[in-house]
Design a protein around this motif. Structure first.
Motif, PDB file in Angstrom:
ATOM      1  N   VAL A  81     -67.374   6.056 -51.499  1.00 49.51           N
ATOM      2  CA  VAL A  81     -65.799   6.595 -51.174  1.00 49.51           C
ATOM      3  C   VAL A  81     -64.946   5.417 -50.732  1.00 49.51           C
ATOM      4  O   VAL A  81     -65.553   4.242 -50.416  1.00 49.51           O
ATOM      5  CB  VAL A  81     -65.666   7.356 -50.063  1.00 49.51           C
ATOM      6  CG1 VAL A  81     -66.318   8.768 -50.143  1.00 49.51           C
ATOM      7  CG2 VAL A  81     -66.311   6.846 -48.748  1.00 49.51           C
ATOM      8  N   CYS A 120     -69.488   9.697 -52.094  1.00 46.33           N
ATOM      9  CA  CYS A 120     -70.803   9.997 -51.058  1.00 46.33           C
ATOM     10  C   CYS A 120     -71.737  10.774 -51.789  1.00 46.33           C
ATOM     11  O   CYS A 120     -72.832  10.909 -51.201  1.00 46.33           O
ATOM     12  CB  CYS A 120     -70.051  10.135 -49.866  1.00 46.33           C
ATOM     13  SG  CYS A 120     -69.559  11.745 -49.608  1.00 46.33           S
ATOM     14  N   GLU A 139     -75.120   4.611 -48.164  1.00 41.03           N
ATOM     15  CA  GLU A 139     -74.467   5.848 -47.548  1.00 41.03           C
ATOM     16  C   GLU A 139     -75.814   6.707 -47.438  1.00 41.03           C
ATOM     17  O   GLU A 139     -76.449   7.139 -48.387  1.00 41.03           O
ATOM     18  CB  GLU A 139     -73.647   6.596 -48.768  1.00 41.03           C
ATOM     19  CG  GLU A 139     -73.172   7.858 -48.470  1.00 41.03           C
ATOM     20  CD  GLU A 139     -73.071   8.303 -47.017  1.00 41.03           C
ATOM     21  OE1 GLU A 139     -72.042   7.509 -46.371  1.00 41.03           O
ATOM     22  OE2 GLU A 139     -73.416   9.070 -46.642  1.00 41.03           O
ATOM     23  N   ASN A 141     -76.365   9.923 -46.577  1.00 40.46           N
ATOM     24  CA  ASN A 141     -76.674  11.026 -47.118  1.00 40.46           C
ATOM     25  C   ASN A 141     -77.488  10.958 -48.370  1.00 40.46           C
ATOM     26  O   ASN A 141     -78.201  11.756 -49.025  1.00 40.46           O
ATOM     27  CB  ASN A 141     -75.563  12.192 -46.903  1.00 40.46           C
ATOM     28  CG  ASN A 141     -74.898  12.170 -48.299  1.00 40.46           C
ATOM     29  OD1 ASN A 141     -75.023  12.844 -49.204  1.00 40.46           O
ATOM     30  ND2 ASN A 141     -73.661  11.195 -48.240  1.00 40.46           N
ATOM     31  N   GLY A 303     -66.328  19.331 -46.771  1.00 39.98           N
ATOM     32  CA  GLY A 303     -66.624  18.276 -47.793  1.00 39.98           C
ATOM     33  C   GLY A 303     -67.244  17.046 -47.358  1.00 39.98           C
ATOM     34  O   GLY A 303     -66.810  15.977 -47.728  1.00 39.98           O
ATOM     35  N   CYS A 304     -67.879  17.189 -46.246  1.00 41.52           N
ATOM     36  CA  CYS A 304     -68.768  15.977 -45.713  1.00 41.52           C
ATOM     37  C   CYS A 304     -70.323  16.215 -45.850  1.00 41.52           C
ATOM     38  O   CYS A 304     -70.638  17.017 -44.829  1.00 41.52           O
ATOM     39  CB  CYS A 304     -68.306  15.753 -44.210  1.00 41.52           C
ATOM     40  SG  CYS A 304     -69.292  14.491 -43.565  1.00 41.52           S
ATOM     41  N   PRO A 305     -70.925  15.987 -46.889  1.00 43.32           N
ATOM     42  CA  PRO A 305     -70.587  14.937 -47.945  1.00 43.32           C
ATOM     43  C   PRO A 305     -69.827  15.782 -49.010  1.00 43.32           C
ATOM     44  O   PRO A 305     -69.624  17.074 -48.933  1.00 43.32           O
ATOM     45  CB  PRO A 305     -72.252  14.741 -48.547  1.00 43.32           C
ATOM     46  CG  PRO A 305     -73.133  15.035 -47.705  1.00 43.32           C
ATOM     47  CD  PRO A 305     -72.421  16.366 -46.840  1.00 43.32           C
ATOM     48  N   CYS A 363     -62.745   9.996 -47.377  1.00 40.10           N
ATOM     49  CA  CYS A 363     -63.397  10.296 -46.364  1.00 40.10           C
ATOM     50  C   CYS A 363     -62.719  10.605 -45.149  1.00 40.10           C
ATOM     51  O   CYS A 363     -62.010   9.687 -44.699  1.00 40.10           O
ATOM     52  CB  CYS A 363     -64.447   9.796 -46.201  1.00 40.10           C
ATOM     53  SG  CYS A 363     -65.555   9.995 -44.437  1.00 40.10           S
ATOM     54  N   LEU A 365     -63.320  10.784 -42.184  1.00 41.39           N
ATOM     55  CA  LEU A 365     -63.991   9.941 -40.909  1.00 41.39           C
ATOM     56  C   LEU A 365     -63.254   8.519 -40.973  1.00 41.39           C
ATOM     57  O   LEU A 365     -63.705   7.737 -40.132  1.00 41.39           O
ATOM     58  CB  LEU A 365     -65.265  10.038 -40.842  1.00 41.39           C
ATOM     59  CG  LEU A 365     -65.905  11.427 -40.300  1.00 41.39           C
ATOM     60  CD1 LEU A 365     -67.398  11.419 -40.362  1.00 41.39           C
ATOM     61  CD2 LEU A 365     -65.381  11.872 -39.045  1.00 41.39           C
ATOM     62  N   LYS A 383     -72.942  16.942 -40.416  1.00 41.87           N
ATOM     63  CA  LYS A 383     -72.494  15.445 -40.394  1.00 41.87           C
ATOM     64  C   LYS A 383     -71.263  15.305 -39.766  1.00 41.87           C
ATOM     65  O   LYS A 383     -71.105  14.622 -38.801  1.00 41.87           O
ATOM     66  CB  LYS A 383     -72.727  14.779 -41.589  1.00 41.87           C
ATOM     67  CG  LYS A 383     -72.255  13.287 -41.385  1.00 41.87           C
ATOM     68  CD  LYS A 383     -72.735  12.790 -42.712  1.00 41.87           C
ATOM     69  CE  LYS A 383     -72.321  11.183 -42.856  1.00 41.87           C
ATOM     70  NZ  LYS A 383     -72.546  10.336 -44.010  1.00 41.87           N
TER      71      LYS A 383
HETATM   72 FE1  F3S Z   1     -68.825  11.276 -47.184  1.00 40.93          FE
HETATM   73 FE2  F3S Z   1     -67.466  10.509 -45.287  1.00 40.93          FE
HETATM   74 FE3  F3S Z   1     -69.109  12.328 -44.911  1.00 40.93          FE
HETATM   75  S1  F3S Z   1     -68.427   9.056 -46.807  1.00 40.93           S
HETATM   76  S2  F3S Z   1     -70.639  11.968 -46.095  1.00 40.93           S
HETATM   77  S3  F3S Z   1     -67.472  12.377 -46.479  1.00 40.93           S
HETATM   78  S4  F3S Z   1     -68.638  10.630 -43.473  1.00 40.93           S
END
Ligand code: F3S
Length: 422
Positions: A81, A120, A139, A141, A303-305, A363, A365, A383
């Motif tokens: 990302v 990611c 990364e 994951n 959407g994480c990942p 992302c 985060l 996550k």
């Molecule tokens: Fe992707 Fe960010 Fe989550 S890089 S895995 S969306 S912490």
């Protein structure tokens, strides 16, 4: 101390025969190889680069310095990302000075020849690595998915080292590149975990979160899993385990490619640790992922990942004919490739009718998307639930996708109350 044997080509790079950038990159790799007690370097076939994330002036200077020295990647290299959605960052709380620097950093990696997939979840792209293929992914994951689900071989590369490996095409021959280091160390028996719980929508991220805490950086093998997880469930599971712990690889008997049997996953050895997981431990892990009692929601996030096409299809079913509460931001992150695909399939329009906002290539985060007033989040990602309280200073409710949608409609947390206990 193990002696590091370098090939004539490695020594040439170290002496500057392939240019200043390759020389710098090789000097970093040699240092890492010595720290890891590797006896040699190996060729890797491809790389996934996490250094693409703008984290401040140092990350930008590093990228521009390498690009300015004429660095180019030696193997096909995809990008993780970026710190911005370059097509829509103005919609969020991203300062323009931040966006400008993040964009410069993106350009530096493109100049080095990296491929702009900006995701990611590189395993959701075409042309996956093969079983046993030595690759260099960063990364966490992506690393755990590559090692466990695909059976490719990669170390858990940190940012900055990943681009050095891509520039030289060489990596320390240590860790998970070696067959003997891929044996399971901790045996987790799921025979006490009821089928109803294993089937529940939120089971895999919770299990992953528990497992990361229990295993730390050991390689676990799970057996007596009674359900057949799909790739999105394995993605959520591995991502959570690689966050609450340092899990870089897992085995599931009968499911992952290096675990046709428990004995095969353990490579014929005894497990260093045995654990019989209970329903109560899963319930406790679930409780830990919930960090606020405030029921009024500001944000629902997924959407994480990065979300896959299949996850969007499922979300479209849950949101059909409904509307998100006006006080709730319903945000999903994905890659530009998946976004284009859901637009082509007509799913994007359905998402937008419900009120879903989509950011691509970034992302939540990392990118300053949320405002300081957005304090309560609900997410289906183990996550994100783990990281968000610390990184975004929000209180988190963890729930399944359907619980997240129901809650977004009401503007209040709306859970089904442990339906697996039936
Ligand atoms: Fe992707 Fe960010 Fe989550 S890089 S895995 S969306 S912490």
């Amino acid at each position: 101390m193990t002696k590091l044997n370098l090939s004539p080509e490695d020594l040439g790079m170290l002496a500057g025969k392939n240019g200043q950038a390759a020389q710098l990159a090789m000097s970093v790799i040699v240092k890492m190889a010595e720290i890891e007690c590797a006896d040699s370097l190996i060729n890797i076939t491809r790389a996934h680069i996490d250094s693409s994330i703008y984290t401040g002036d140092a990350s930008l200077q590093f990228a521009e310095k390498l690009a300015g020295m004429g660095a180019t990647v030696r193997v096909p290299s995809t990008l993780n990302v970026s710190s911005i959605d370059e097509f829509g960052w103005e919609q969020w709380n991203v300062p323009s000075s931040y966006a400008g620097k993040a964009k410069r950093q993106m350009e530096a990696y493109l100049q080095m020849g990296c491929s702009p997939v900006w995701t990611c979840a590189p395993y959701q792209n075409n042309g996956r690595p093969e079983l046993g293929e030595p690759i260099a992914w960063s990364e966490s994951n992506a690393v755990v998915f590559a090692n466990s689900v695909i059976g490719a071989r990669t170390a858990r590369f940190p940012g900055f080292l990943d681009i050095c490996v891509a520039i030289t095409g060489r990596a320390p021959h240590s860790g998970l590149y070696l067959t003997e280091n891929r044996a399971a160390q901790m045996h987790i028996n799921l025979d006490l975990v009821p089928m109803a719980l294993q089937r529940s929508e939120a089971f895999f991220p919770i299990l992953g979160y528990w497992m990361g805490k229990a295993c730390q950086d050991m390689i676990p093998v799970l057996d007596h899993l009674k359900v057949q997880p799909d790739e999105d469930q394995l993605k959520a599971f591995g991502a959570a385990a690689a966050s609450s712990g340092g899990v870089a690889m897992f085995h599931i008997v009968g499911i992952t490619p290096e675990a046709p049997s428990l004995e095969a996953a353990l490579q014929g050895k005894a497990a260093a640790r045995e654990h019989r997981l209970t329903e109560e431990e899963i319930m406790d892990a679930y409780t830990q992922l919930n960090t606020t009692s405030d029921q009024r929601l500001d944000v629902v996030f997924m959407g994480c990942p990065h979300f896959s096409v299949e996850e969007f299809e499922q979300l479209a079913e849950f949101t059909a004919g409904r509307t998100c509460h006006p006080d709730v931001l319903f945000l999903v992150t994905t890659s530009r490739k998946v976004r284009a695909e859901i637009e082509r399939l007509g799913i994007l329009a359905k998402m937008q009718a419900f009120g879903v906002k989509i950011t691509q290539d970034t992302c939540i985060l990392i990118s300053p998307i949320l405002s300081k007033q957005q304090k309560v989040m609900m997410t289906s990602s183990g996550k994100c639930a783990y990281y968000a309280p610390g990184q975004l200073q929000v209180g988190v409710h963890f729930g399944s996708v359907s619980e997240c949608v129901n809650s977004a409609v009401h503007g209040l947390v709306h859970k089904e109350n442990f339906t697996w206990k039936n």
